[in-house]
Design an enzyme around this catalytic site. Structure first.
Site, mmCIF file in Angstrom:
data_model
loop_
_atom_site.group_PDB
_atom_site.id
_atom_site.type_symbol
_atom_site.label_atom_id
_atom_site.label_comp_id
_atom_site.label_asym_id
_atom_site.label_seq_id
_atom_site.Cartn_x
_atom_site.Cartn_y
_atom_site.Cartn_z
ATOM 1 N N CYS A 124 -30.965 6.931 -2.058
ATOM 2 C CA CYS A 124 -30.222 6.793 -3.316
ATOM 3 C C CYS A 124 -29.893 8.137 -3.956
ATOM 4 C CB CYS A 124 -31.021 5.935 -4.292
ATOM 5 S SG CYS A 124 -31.539 4.351 -3.591
ATOM 6 N N HIS A 264 -29.107 6.747 -11.415
ATOM 7 C CA HIS A 264 -29.004 5.832 -10.276
ATOM 8 C C HIS A 264 -29.145 4.402 -10.788
ATOM 9 C CE1 HIS A 264 -29.700 3.634 -6.688
ATOM 10 N NE2 HIS A 264 -31.003 3.592 -6.801
ATOM 11 N N ASN A 295 -27.313 -2.625 -6.782
ATOM 12 C CA ASN A 295 -27.822 -1.305 -6.384
ATOM 13 C C ASN A 295 -27.195 -0.924 -5.043
ATOM 14 O OD1 ASN A 295 -29.326 0.824 -5.320
ATOM 15 N ND2 ASN A 295 -31.281 0.045 -6.037
#
Length: 339
Positions: A124, A264, A295
Protein backbone atom coordinates in the site's frame (compact mmCIF):
# COMPACT_ATOMS: atom_id res chain seq x y z
CA UNK A 1 48.71 6.85 -16.09
CA UNK A 2 46.28 8.97 -14.09
CA UNK A 3 42.90 7.61 -13.04
CA UNK A 4 40.14 9.51 -14.85
CA UNK A 5 37.57 11.31 -12.73
CA UNK A 6 34.03 10.08 -13.22
CA UNK A 7 31.49 12.63 -14.32
CA UNK A 8 28.28 12.97 -12.34
CA UNK A 9 24.93 14.26 -13.50
CA UNK A 10 22.84 17.05 -12.08
CA UNK A 11 19.17 17.67 -12.68
CA UNK A 12 16.47 20.19 -11.95
CA UNK A 13 16.60 22.07 -8.65
CA UNK A 14 13.15 20.80 -7.69
CA UNK A 15 10.45 18.34 -8.76
CA UNK A 16 6.67 18.44 -8.64
CA UNK A 17 3.61 16.43 -9.60
CA UNK A 18 2.43 17.84 -12.93
CA UNK A 19 -0.72 15.78 -13.46
CA UNK A 20 -2.86 13.08 -11.81
CA UNK A 21 -4.94 10.43 -13.55
CA UNK A 22 -7.20 7.59 -12.40
CA UNK A 23 -9.07 4.55 -13.61
CA UNK A 24 -11.93 3.01 -11.64
CA UNK A 25 -13.40 -0.32 -12.81
CA UNK A 26 -16.93 -0.14 -14.14
CA UNK A 27 -18.42 -2.67 -11.74
CA UNK A 28 -19.70 -1.20 -8.47
CA UNK A 29 -20.15 -3.84 -5.75
CA UNK A 30 -22.35 -2.78 -2.81
CA UNK A 31 -22.01 -4.40 0.59
CA UNK A 32 -25.15 -6.42 -0.09
CA UNK A 33 -23.20 -8.52 -2.63
CA UNK A 34 -20.50 -9.64 -0.18
CA UNK A 35 -22.33 -10.05 3.14
CA UNK A 36 -23.77 -13.54 2.63
CA UNK A 37 -20.43 -15.25 1.99
CA UNK A 38 -18.93 -13.80 5.19
CA UNK A 39 -22.09 -14.01 7.35
CA UNK A 40 -22.12 -10.26 7.86
CA UNK A 41 -24.30 -7.20 7.25
CA UNK A 42 -24.10 -3.82 5.56
CA UNK A 43 -24.26 -2.14 8.97
CA UNK A 44 -21.35 -4.22 10.34
CA UNK A 45 -19.15 -3.50 7.32
CA UNK A 46 -19.82 0.24 7.46
CA UNK A 47 -19.16 0.38 11.20
CA UNK A 48 -16.00 -1.69 10.83
CA UNK A 49 -14.51 0.02 7.78
CA UNK A 50 -16.66 2.88 6.49
CA UNK A 51 -17.06 1.06 3.16
CA UNK A 52 -20.43 1.29 1.40
CA UNK A 53 -19.31 -0.11 -1.96
CA UNK A 54 -16.16 -1.04 -3.84
CA UNK A 55 -14.95 -1.32 -7.45
CA UNK A 56 -14.09 -4.77 -8.82
CA UNK A 57 -12.43 -5.24 -12.20
CA UNK A 58 -14.03 -7.23 -14.99
CA UNK A 59 -12.22 -9.73 -17.26
CA UNK A 60 -10.97 -7.04 -19.65
CA UNK A 61 -9.82 -4.64 -16.91
CA UNK A 62 -6.30 -6.00 -16.43
CA UNK A 63 -3.47 -4.44 -14.45
CA UNK A 64 -1.97 -3.19 -17.73
CA UNK A 65 -5.24 -1.86 -19.16
CA UNK A 66 -6.14 0.09 -15.99
CA UNK A 67 -2.60 1.46 -15.72
CA UNK A 68 -2.53 2.70 -19.31
CA UNK A 69 -5.93 4.39 -18.92
CA UNK A 70 -4.86 6.20 -15.73
CA UNK A 71 -1.48 7.13 -17.25
CA UNK A 72 -3.00 8.62 -20.40
CA UNK A 73 -5.25 10.83 -18.28
CA UNK A 74 -2.30 11.96 -16.15
CA UNK A 75 -0.20 12.72 -19.23
CA UNK A 76 -3.01 14.76 -20.80
CA UNK A 77 -3.56 16.76 -17.62
CA UNK A 78 0.18 17.37 -17.29
CA UNK A 79 0.48 18.48 -20.92
CA UNK A 80 3.25 15.94 -21.47
CA UNK A 81 3.67 13.64 -24.47
CA UNK A 82 4.41 10.01 -23.62
CA UNK A 83 7.67 10.26 -25.58
CA UNK A 84 8.91 12.75 -23.00
CA UNK A 85 8.72 10.14 -20.21
CA UNK A 86 12.17 8.88 -19.26
CA UNK A 87 11.13 6.38 -16.58
CA UNK A 88 7.99 4.41 -15.69
CA UNK A 89 7.64 3.16 -12.10
CA UNK A 90 4.73 0.84 -11.34
CA UNK A 91 3.79 0.04 -7.73
CA UNK A 92 1.76 -3.19 -7.51
CA UNK A 93 1.50 -6.51 -5.71
CA UNK A 94 -1.08 -8.04 -8.03
CA UNK A 95 0.71 -8.33 -11.38
CA UNK A 96 0.60 -12.09 -11.89
CA UNK A 97 3.95 -12.50 -13.66
CA UNK A 98 7.08 -12.70 -11.55
CA UNK A 99 8.93 -11.32 -14.57
CA UNK A 100 9.03 -9.28 -16.74
CA UNK A 101 7.81 -6.15 -14.98
CA UNK A 102 4.41 -4.95 -16.20
CA UNK A 103 5.95 -1.45 -16.36
CA UNK A 104 7.79 -2.42 -19.55
CA UNK A 105 4.56 -3.41 -21.32
CA UNK A 106 2.83 -0.25 -20.07
CA UNK A 107 5.70 1.93 -21.32
CA UNK A 108 5.52 0.29 -24.75
CA UNK A 109 1.73 0.64 -25.05
CA UNK A 110 1.92 4.31 -24.09
CA UNK A 111 4.51 4.91 -26.83
CA UNK A 112 7.38 6.09 -24.65
CA UNK A 113 10.79 6.28 -26.32
CA UNK A 114 12.72 3.45 -24.64
CA UNK A 115 11.97 4.68 -21.12
CA UNK A 116 13.43 2.85 -18.16
CA UNK A 117 10.59 0.79 -16.69
CA UNK A 118 10.31 -1.33 -13.56
CA UNK A 119 7.90 -2.49 -10.85
CA UNK A 120 8.26 -1.95 -7.12
CA UNK A 121 6.67 -4.03 -4.38
CA UNK A 122 5.96 -1.95 -1.29
CA UNK A 123 2.28 -2.88 -0.98
CA UNK A 124 0.00 0.00 0.00
CA UNK A 125 2.98 2.34 0.44
CA UNK A 126 4.22 1.72 -3.12
CA UNK A 127 2.86 4.87 -4.75
CA UNK A 128 4.45 7.13 -2.13
CA UNK A 129 7.72 5.24 -2.58
CA UNK A 130 7.45 5.84 -6.32
CA UNK A 131 6.84 9.58 -5.88
CA UNK A 132 9.91 9.85 -3.64
CA UNK A 133 12.06 7.97 -6.16
CA UNK A 134 10.77 10.07 -9.07
CA UNK A 135 11.62 13.30 -7.24
CA UNK A 136 15.14 12.07 -6.51
CA UNK A 137 15.67 10.85 -10.10
CA UNK A 138 14.70 14.26 -11.49
CA UNK A 139 16.83 16.26 -9.08
CA UNK A 140 19.82 13.94 -9.62
CA UNK A 141 19.55 14.15 -13.41
CA UNK A 142 18.67 10.48 -13.99
CA UNK A 143 15.36 11.48 -15.61
CA UNK A 144 13.45 14.62 -16.52
CA UNK A 145 9.90 13.24 -16.50
CA UNK A 146 8.83 10.17 -14.54
CA UNK A 147 5.48 8.38 -14.71
CA UNK A 148 4.48 6.82 -11.37
CA UNK A 149 1.58 4.35 -11.35
CA UNK A 150 -0.14 2.63 -8.46
CA UNK A 151 -2.32 -0.24 -9.65
CA UNK A 152 -4.00 -3.28 -8.15
CA UNK A 153 -6.34 -6.04 -9.18
CA UNK A 154 -6.65 -7.47 -5.70
CA UNK A 155 -9.76 -9.49 -6.47
CA UNK A 156 -7.44 -12.02 -8.16
CA UNK A 157 -5.95 -12.85 -4.75
CA UNK A 158 -9.00 -12.23 -2.57
CA UNK A 159 -10.73 -14.97 -0.55
CA UNK A 160 -14.39 -14.01 -0.84
CA UNK A 161 -15.18 -16.16 2.22
CA UNK A 162 -12.62 -14.48 4.48
CA UNK A 163 -14.52 -12.32 6.97
CA UNK A 164 -11.40 -10.22 7.61
CA UNK A 165 -10.61 -9.20 4.02
CA UNK A 166 -13.44 -9.99 1.57
CA UNK A 167 -15.25 -6.69 2.16
CA UNK A 168 -12.13 -4.50 2.20
CA UNK A 169 -10.04 -4.94 -0.93
CA UNK A 170 -10.78 -3.66 -4.43
CA UNK A 171 -9.29 -2.83 -7.83
CA UNK A 172 -8.18 0.30 -9.69
CA UNK A 173 -5.27 2.40 -10.91
CA UNK A 174 -3.90 5.88 -10.35
CA UNK A 175 -1.00 7.68 -12.02
CA UNK A 176 1.10 10.80 -11.61
CA UNK A 177 3.48 12.57 -13.96
CA UNK A 178 6.42 13.99 -12.03
CA UNK A 179 8.67 16.57 -13.65
CA UNK A 180 11.07 19.48 -13.05
CA UNK A 181 9.89 22.56 -11.20
CA UNK A 182 11.23 26.00 -10.31
CA UNK A 183 9.94 25.55 -6.75
CA UNK A 184 9.73 22.50 -4.52
CA UNK A 185 6.52 20.57 -5.18
CA UNK A 186 7.48 17.33 -3.41
CA UNK A 187 8.79 17.45 0.13
CA UNK A 188 11.37 15.08 1.65
CA UNK A 189 10.10 11.56 2.14
CA UNK A 190 9.87 9.89 5.55
CA UNK A 191 9.85 6.17 4.91
CA UNK A 192 10.76 2.90 6.53
CA UNK A 193 9.50 -0.52 7.53
CA UNK A 194 8.68 -2.55 10.63
CA UNK A 195 9.64 -6.07 9.60
CA UNK A 196 9.05 -7.40 13.11
CA UNK A 197 5.36 -7.28 12.15
CA UNK A 198 5.88 -8.90 8.75
CA UNK A 199 2.99 -11.33 9.25
CA UNK A 200 0.22 -8.82 9.99
CA UNK A 201 -0.63 -8.33 6.28
CA UNK A 202 0.65 -10.90 3.85
CA UNK A 203 0.11 -13.37 1.04
CA UNK A 204 -0.98 -16.47 2.93
CA UNK A 205 0.32 -19.22 0.67
CA UNK A 206 3.81 -19.63 -0.74
CA UNK A 207 3.71 -19.98 -4.55
CA UNK A 208 5.42 -23.36 -4.17
CA UNK A 209 2.52 -24.55 -2.02
CA UNK A 210 0.06 -23.38 -4.67
CA UNK A 211 1.86 -24.79 -7.71
CA UNK A 212 3.48 -27.81 -6.12
CA UNK A 213 5.57 -30.36 -8.01
CA UNK A 214 5.22 -33.79 -9.60
CA UNK A 215 6.05 -35.40 -6.28
CA UNK A 216 4.05 -32.97 -4.15
CA UNK A 217 1.01 -31.50 -5.95
CA UNK A 218 -0.03 -28.02 -4.89
CA UNK A 219 -3.46 -26.78 -3.93
CA UNK A 220 -4.31 -25.62 -7.45
CA UNK A 221 -5.85 -22.40 -6.13
CA UNK A 222 -4.59 -18.83 -6.14
CA UNK A 223 -2.77 -17.54 -3.05
CA UNK A 224 -4.82 -15.20 -0.85
CA UNK A 225 -4.29 -12.05 1.14
CA UNK A 226 -4.72 -12.31 4.90
CA UNK A 227 -4.66 -9.55 7.49
CA UNK A 228 -4.75 -9.28 11.26
CA UNK A 229 -7.06 -6.29 11.46
CA UNK A 230 -6.86 -5.25 15.11
CA UNK A 231 -3.03 -5.13 15.39
CA UNK A 232 -2.85 -3.24 12.07
CA UNK A 233 -5.43 -0.74 13.34
CA UNK A 234 -3.49 -0.10 16.56
CA UNK A 235 -0.15 0.23 14.76
CA UNK A 236 -1.32 2.43 11.90
CA UNK A 237 -3.52 4.77 13.95
CA UNK A 238 -0.65 6.03 16.06
CA UNK A 239 2.65 5.10 14.41
CA UNK A 240 1.57 6.75 11.15
CA UNK A 241 0.51 9.91 12.96
CA UNK A 242 4.13 10.23 14.13
CA UNK A 243 5.47 9.56 10.62
CA UNK A 244 3.05 12.15 9.22
CA UNK A 245 4.28 14.79 11.66
CA UNK A 246 7.87 13.99 10.72
CA UNK A 247 7.03 14.52 7.03
CA UNK A 248 5.45 17.89 7.85
CA UNK A 249 8.50 18.89 9.89
CA UNK A 250 10.93 17.89 7.14
CA UNK A 251 8.92 19.86 4.59
CA UNK A 252 8.80 22.90 6.88
CA UNK A 253 4.99 22.90 6.91
CA UNK A 254 2.84 23.44 9.99
CA UNK A 255 -0.61 21.95 10.54
CA UNK A 256 -2.30 25.30 10.06
CA UNK A 257 -0.59 25.62 6.65
CA UNK A 258 -1.79 22.23 5.45
CA UNK A 259 -4.79 22.12 3.11
CA UNK A 260 -5.38 18.41 2.49
CA UNK A 261 -4.70 15.10 4.23
CA UNK A 262 -4.56 12.11 1.87
CA UNK A 263 -3.88 8.95 3.86
CA UNK A 264 -3.91 5.41 2.50
CA UNK A 265 -7.56 4.40 2.22
CA UNK A 266 -7.25 1.32 4.42
CA UNK A 267 -10.12 1.86 6.82
CA UNK A 268 -12.24 4.89 7.75
CA UNK A 269 -11.67 4.25 11.45
CA UNK A 270 -7.90 4.37 10.93
CA UNK A 271 -8.21 7.62 8.95
CA UNK A 272 -10.28 9.19 11.75
CA UNK A 273 -7.92 7.92 14.46
CA UNK A 274 -4.90 9.36 12.63
CA UNK A 275 -6.61 12.72 12.23
CA UNK A 276 -7.41 12.82 15.96
CA UNK A 277 -3.92 11.73 16.97
CA UNK A 278 -2.37 14.42 14.74
CA UNK A 279 -4.86 17.04 16.02
CA UNK A 280 -5.65 18.10 12.46
CA UNK A 281 -7.49 21.45 12.42
CA UNK A 282 -11.01 21.45 10.91
CA UNK A 283 -9.71 23.48 7.95
CA UNK A 284 -7.75 20.46 6.66
CA UNK A 285 -9.79 18.51 4.11
CA UNK A 286 -9.49 14.74 4.48
CA UNK A 287 -9.69 12.14 1.68
CA UNK A 288 -12.38 9.52 2.28
CA UNK A 289 -12.38 7.71 -1.06
CA UNK A 290 -12.61 4.33 0.66
CA UNK A 291 -16.36 4.71 1.22
CA UNK A 292 -17.14 4.15 -2.47
CA UNK A 293 -13.90 2.59 -3.77
CA UNK A 294 -12.63 0.16 -1.13
CA UNK A 295 -8.97 -0.44 -0.28
CA UNK A 296 -6.92 -0.57 -3.49
CA UNK A 297 -3.47 -0.87 -1.88
CA UNK A 298 -0.89 0.86 -4.14
CA UNK A 299 -3.65 2.63 -6.13
CA UNK A 300 -5.25 4.05 -3.00
CA UNK A 301 -3.42 7.40 -2.71
CA UNK A 302 -3.68 8.55 -6.36
CA UNK A 303 -7.33 7.48 -6.59
CA UNK A 304 -8.17 9.40 -3.42
CA UNK A 305 -6.22 12.44 -4.63
CA UNK A 306 -7.98 12.34 -8.00
CA UNK A 307 -11.39 12.32 -6.31
CA UNK A 308 -10.46 15.27 -4.09
CA UNK A 309 -9.37 17.28 -7.13
CA UNK A 310 -12.49 16.33 -9.10
CA UNK A 311 -14.82 17.30 -6.26
CA UNK A 312 -13.03 20.57 -5.50
CA UNK A 313 -11.67 19.49 -2.11
CA UNK A 314 -8.10 19.86 -3.41
CA UNK A 315 -7.19 22.86 -5.54
CA UNK A 316 -4.11 23.66 -7.59
CA UNK A 317 -1.38 24.97 -5.30
CA UNK A 318 -2.79 23.39 -2.14
CA UNK A 319 -0.42 21.57 0.18
CA UNK A 320 -1.34 17.91 0.71
CA UNK A 321 0.14 15.41 3.13
CA UNK A 322 0.34 11.88 1.68
CA UNK A 323 0.92 8.93 4.00
CA UNK A 324 0.65 5.24 3.19
CA UNK A 325 1.33 2.00 5.02
CA UNK A 326 0.86 -1.68 4.33
CA UNK A 327 2.32 -5.17 4.22
CA UNK A 328 5.85 -5.42 5.45
CA UNK A 329 5.01 -3.26 7.36
CA UNK A 330 6.25 -0.66 4.86
CA UNK A 331 5.34 3.02 5.06
CA UNK A 332 6.09 6.38 3.46
CA UNK A 333 4.91 9.99 3.77
CA UNK A 334 5.60 13.30 2.04
CA UNK A 335 4.04 16.71 1.52
CA UNK A 336 3.21 17.60 -2.09
CA UNK A 337 1.75 20.53 -3.95
CA UNK A 338 -1.51 19.80 -5.80
CA UNK A 339 -0.93 20.19 -9.57
Amino acid sequence: MTTPSLQSSTGAPHAAILGIGAYRPERIVPNSEVVEAIDSSDEWIQQRSGIKARRWAGPEESVQMMSVAAARQALERAGIDARQIDCVVVATVSHMLQTPAVATAIAHELGTDQAAAFDISAACAGFCHGIAMASDFIRAGSARHVLVIGVERLTDILDLNDRGTAFIFADGAGAAVVGPSETAGIGPVVWGSDGEQFDLIRQKEDWRDVVGSADNPGSGTMPHLVMQGNPVFRWASYAMATVSQQALDRAGVTLDQLDCFVPHQANMRIIDAMARSMKLPPTVRIARDIAEQGNTSAASIPLALDRMIAEGDAKSGDLALLVAFGAGLAYAAQVVTIP
